[in-house]
Design a protein around this motif. Sequence first.
Motif, PDB file in Angstrom:
ATOM      1  N   TRP A 144       1.586   7.733  11.566  1.00 47.61           N
ATOM      2  CA  TRP A 144       1.245   9.110  11.198  1.00 47.61           C
ATOM      3  C   TRP A 144      -0.261   9.367  11.261  1.00 47.61           C
ATOM      4  CZ3 TRP A 144       2.177  13.911  11.143  1.00 47.61           C
ATOM      5  CH2 TRP A 144       1.733  14.803  10.155  1.00 47.61           C
ATOM      6  N   GLU A 145      -1.071   8.354  11.006  1.00 49.64           N
ATOM      7  CA  GLU A 145      -2.513   8.590  10.867  1.00 49.64           C
ATOM      8  C   GLU A 145      -3.328   8.274  12.109  1.00 49.64           C
ATOM      9  OE1 GLU A 145      -4.406   5.974   7.999  1.00 49.64           O
ATOM     10  OE2 GLU A 145      -4.167   4.238   9.307  1.00 49.64           O
ATOM     11  N   VAL A 171       7.333  17.860   6.542  1.00 46.56           N
ATOM     12  CA  VAL A 171       6.030  17.575   5.923  1.00 46.56           C
ATOM     13  C   VAL A 171       5.969  16.096   5.563  1.00 46.56           C
ATOM     14  CG1 VAL A 171       5.892  19.921   4.973  1.00 46.56           C
ATOM     15  CG2 VAL A 171       6.842  18.071   3.575  1.00 46.56           C
ATOM     16  N   PRO A 172       4.756  15.559   5.482  1.00 47.99           N
ATOM     17  CA  PRO A 172       4.612  14.156   5.075  1.00 47.99           C
ATOM     18  C   PRO A 172       4.770  14.007   3.570  1.00 47.99           C
ATOM     19  CG  PRO A 172       2.458  15.133   5.423  1.00 47.99           C
ATOM     20  CD  PRO A 172       3.458  16.198   5.782  1.00 47.99           C
ATOM     21  N   PRO A 210       0.810  -1.216   0.000  1.00 43.52           N
ATOM     22  CA  PRO A 210       0.000   0.000   0.000  1.00 43.52           C
ATOM     23  C   PRO A 210       0.845   1.268   0.000  1.00 43.52           C
ATOM     24  CG  PRO A 210       0.089  -0.925   2.202  1.00 43.52           C
ATOM     25  CD  PRO A 210       0.778  -1.925   1.291  1.00 43.52           C
ATOM     26  N   ARG A 211       0.338   2.286  -0.683  1.00 39.32           N
ATOM     27  CA  ARG A 211       0.888   3.630  -0.561  1.00 39.32           C
ATOM     28  C   ARG A 211       0.150   4.371   0.535  1.00 39.32           C
ATOM     29  NH1 ARG A 211       3.546   5.325  -5.164  1.00 39.32           N
ATOM     30  NH2 ARG A 211       3.310   3.870  -6.881  1.00 39.32           N
ATOM     31  N   PHE A 218      -6.409   3.191  10.222  1.00 40.52           N
ATOM     32  CA  PHE A 218      -7.369   3.265   9.114  1.00 40.52           C
ATOM     33  C   PHE A 218      -6.700   2.695   7.847  1.00 40.52           C
ATOM     34  CE2 PHE A 218      -9.495   6.341   5.966  1.00 40.52           C
ATOM     35  CZ  PHE A 218     -10.608   5.548   5.820  1.00 40.52           C
ATOM     36  N   LEU A 219      -6.014   3.546   7.080  1.00 42.84           N
ATOM     37  CA  LEU A 219      -5.383   3.056   5.853  1.00 42.84           C
ATOM     38  C   LEU A 219      -4.215   2.115   6.141  1.00 42.84           C
ATOM     39  CD1 LEU A 219      -5.307   6.197   3.515  1.00 42.84           C
ATOM     40  CD2 LEU A 219      -7.118   4.533   3.860  1.00 42.84           C
ATOM     41  N   ALA A 220      -3.709   2.150   7.364  1.00 41.94           N
ATOM     42  CA  ALA A 220      -2.615   1.256   7.739  1.00 41.94           C
ATOM     43  C   ALA A 220      -3.049  -0.201   7.772  1.00 41.94           C
ATOM     44  CB  ALA A 220      -2.065   1.653   9.110  1.00 41.94           C
ATOM     45  N   PHE A 263      -6.185  -2.232   3.604  1.00 38.79           N
ATOM     46  CA  PHE A 263      -5.845  -2.642   2.235  1.00 38.79           C
ATOM     47  C   PHE A 263      -5.942  -4.146   2.056  1.00 38.79           C
ATOM     48  CE2 PHE A 263      -2.174  -2.179   4.903  1.00 38.79           C
ATOM     49  CZ  PHE A 263      -1.507  -3.374   4.733  1.00 38.79           C
ATOM     50  N   ARG A 309       1.915  -0.647  -6.823  1.00 32.64           N
ATOM     51  CA  ARG A 309       1.561  -0.296  -8.212  1.00 32.64           C
ATOM     52  C   ARG A 309       2.058   1.096  -8.548  1.00 32.64           C
ATOM     53  NH1 ARG A 309      -4.518  -2.619  -8.916  1.00 32.64           N
ATOM     54  NH2 ARG A 309      -4.048  -4.740  -8.262  1.00 32.64           N
ATOM     55  N   GLN A 314       0.388   8.250   3.250  1.00 36.37           N
ATOM     56  CA  GLN A 314       1.157   9.351   3.828  1.00 36.37           C
ATOM     57  C   GLN A 314       2.038   8.819   4.948  1.00 36.37           C
ATOM     58  OE1 GLN A 314      -0.514  13.082   5.088  1.00 36.37           O
ATOM     59  NE2 GLN A 314      -2.119  13.033   3.501  1.00 36.37           N
ATOM     60  N   LEU A 333       3.753  11.091   0.209  1.00 39.31           N
ATOM     61  CA  LEU A 333       2.986   9.916  -0.195  1.00 39.31           C
ATOM     62  C   LEU A 333       3.940   8.920  -0.824  1.00 39.31           C
ATOM     63  CD1 LEU A 333       0.024   8.782  -0.675  1.00 39.31           C
ATOM     64  CD2 LEU A 333       0.341   9.576  -3.026  1.00 39.31           C
TER      65      LEU A 333
END
Lengths: 437, 437
Positions: free
Chosen positions: B253-254, B198-199, B187-188, B261-263, B266, B437, B190, B201
């Motif tokens: 970070w999130e 700054v973060p 996964p990509r 969440f996004l961690a 996926f 990807r 932040q 992507l």
Amino acid sequence: MNLLNETHNPALRSWLASANTSGCDFPIQNLPFAVFRRRGSAEAFRGGVAIGDQIVDLAALAQTALLGGDAQQAAQAGSQPKLNALMALGPTAWSALRLALSRLLREGVAQQAQLQACLVPQAVAEHDVPAQIGDYTDFYTSVHHATNIGKQFRPDNPLLPNYKWVPIGYHGRVSSIGVSGQAFARPRGQVKAPDADVPTLKPSQRMDIELELGVFIGTGNALGDAVPITEAESHVFGICLLNDWSARDLQGWEYQPLGPFLAKNFASTISPWVVTLEALAPYRVPFTRPADDPQPLPYLDSEANRAGGAFDIQLQVGLQTTRMREAGEQDAAISRTSYRHAYWTLAQMVTHHTVNGCNLQPGDLLGTGTLSGPTLDQAGALIELTQGGKNPVALPNGETRTFLQDGDAVVLRGWCEQPGAARVGFGECWGTVLPAR
Amino acid sequence: MNLLNETHNPALRSWLASANTSGCDFPIQNLPFAVFRRRGSAEAFRGGVAIGDQIVDLAALAQTALLGGDAQQAAQAGSQPKLNALMALGPTAWSALRLALSRLLREGVAQQAQLQACLVPQAVAEHDVPAQIGDYTDFYTSVHHATNIGKQFRPDNPLLPNYKWVPIGYHGRVSSIGVSGQAFARPRGQVKAPDADVPTLKPSQRMDIELELGVFIGTGNALGDAVPITEAESHVFGICLLNDWSARDLQGWEYQPLGPFLAKNFASTISPWVVTLEALAPYRVPFTRPADDPQPLPYLDSEANRAGGAFDIQLQVGLQTTRMREAGEQDAAISRTSYRHAYWTLAQMVTHHTVNGCNLQPGDLLGTGTLSGPTLDQAGALIELTQGGKNPVALPNGETRTFLQDGDAVVLRGWCEQPGAARVGFGECWGTVLPAR
């Protein structure tokens, strides 16, 4: 981005008189979707489109010869008990059905009698949650809400360092999402007073609301495929009202380190009507950031998002206590704000959610998070309006509230209105707190 | 609590020789459920029960006259592409089918030929996620995992004050849950280095695993109805292996203030086979707390939970790099532990989840959280095994790993074994990280 077209023409009038009345949420320029049946009947739920005080029954409409092509396909897909199949069809089909309905409902059309046979009065209808929701994600897109809440926990450092970079979101509970009219028992849970040695199990004493909008996903994306921000809105079917009830005392004790859980998952209430992005096109407003704030990372930035990625949707919270209800009094407004104040747009929500490859599916629900405006009287939760329960809200009948009491009913309302455009309304989203079992 | 009965008798042998071999995960005393079809075929998925190296096809079995009553009803419900209908039937039906299958599969039965006609070799089968999962909740039941992780963020105060009182849980993503064999793109997201302003992507550089068990809910509870702990286990259909893949740099970070969440969303991978609580009855162990720790609040306490609410399930994590795969080498074990070390039992998970009235539904999945044992070599995640990436894990071929590299495959295994009881295995749960990807 949806452009204005003939369906947005504010001069359009319907042959249905109730659709042309001033202040009507559902004029011919709106045409939102729900699922419905006649109240108390054994009918199957099916899709419907609001017009004035009536509902166009999509299952009945699909049986006529009034539609063709994409519009007919959309009406057929919308004939099922849930709208997922319609949502999966995508913007071309949704627009075709909208255009066809707009033309059939206009004053002077030859097919008025045939369409009239497809109408069911809203007064006799009951609704269900409009989609089989696969996943529910709640965001946190109001910087004012995040700051107000943060102040109560961290007075010197209310906003965490990630807030202005990351559209913060987390997963919520699907099973307890209900439609307007939902009544639920006050939840029990573990709470611990700051001066207590041990927690106790008891009914929440800090029952709160969260004024949100809900975003229904239309077409999904495959696992592994990120949705670029230039395509994000084409994955959105429409928007509803959402009350994300919250038990603040449970939340305070449980939420670290993995986020809110039992404080939220006992009930979430949405409006029956889902307003399409196309209907909201006249109410797009620029998305801007204060000059001193970081600008969004490139994957969260696009010209279209800057030009019109935000929406000026007026929002209002009403409270009706048992005493008010028994006295025949309407609800009293306790907050007014607009969705235009959100720090992240819905396109940014969709793109951020999928940047890691997470797959969205037709019927998924994204919450915006509590939509508090810049001033405290525009806050979307009692914990903000009352500053943590310290300053009660005064009601017209002399009652006051810090948090919700048993029997309190809360109504969310949303609408768009401005000169030169027709009003577009969301209807109402009601919910009631019952005594703990 | 499931009592031992004739189906647990370790002396039982099947007429299917492969079920009687030493080390077999699926002897006649296990009988776990999955959905399957012949690989690459256009057949519908349907329920099946593992025996030795074969699968009893429940759709085929339901067409015979071999079963009656509750067992036949269970086989019919289990004939569908997902097991939700079977899960909803409840323990009486599950037990009846187990008993009937146990008797039909024993050496010397007259119906061997008829049952043999219902067998499909596991070698030619493919699987799907066994239920339509309505909601996925992940808990955090290993105090060792919570302490190890906490030390990396808060060295002086690793365990938060609520941990020993609240079975911490949060909602996860359903759409990206896949079955063993799942391969997903890195996964990509932040990320922000501690010294960065700054973060940015980018693809995750700290891809991790989480060794968990997944608990499938059988019968649900109505919204508003709490499930008392004395009834909690009767709502559990069974247990599978679960790898809750985690991108630690995204997570760091999130995750504040609303959780991961996004961690996480996926991909999550489960084993195809779901082992029933009844099969696990011989491996129950007492649930105890250190004397200095707070004892569970009354709603999370029962005599049965204390006497046998925990399960001694052996767990192992294997890693196979691309180089190992190309050299024809098996995976190498990088961690071994047992579910017996969990700080909260599955009955406590169910009861806590519903104490506020939250409704569970048949097919819901509860994760236990990472099941790290008391010592670091028993940890269920690389971030613990490598102490935050500082001490790489050495593999037999000389390679090392801190976090996962592209092409790495991870396998979870689980089994119960002890003198005087038959082995009960969970099979394997494989997943592979592909390049971003």
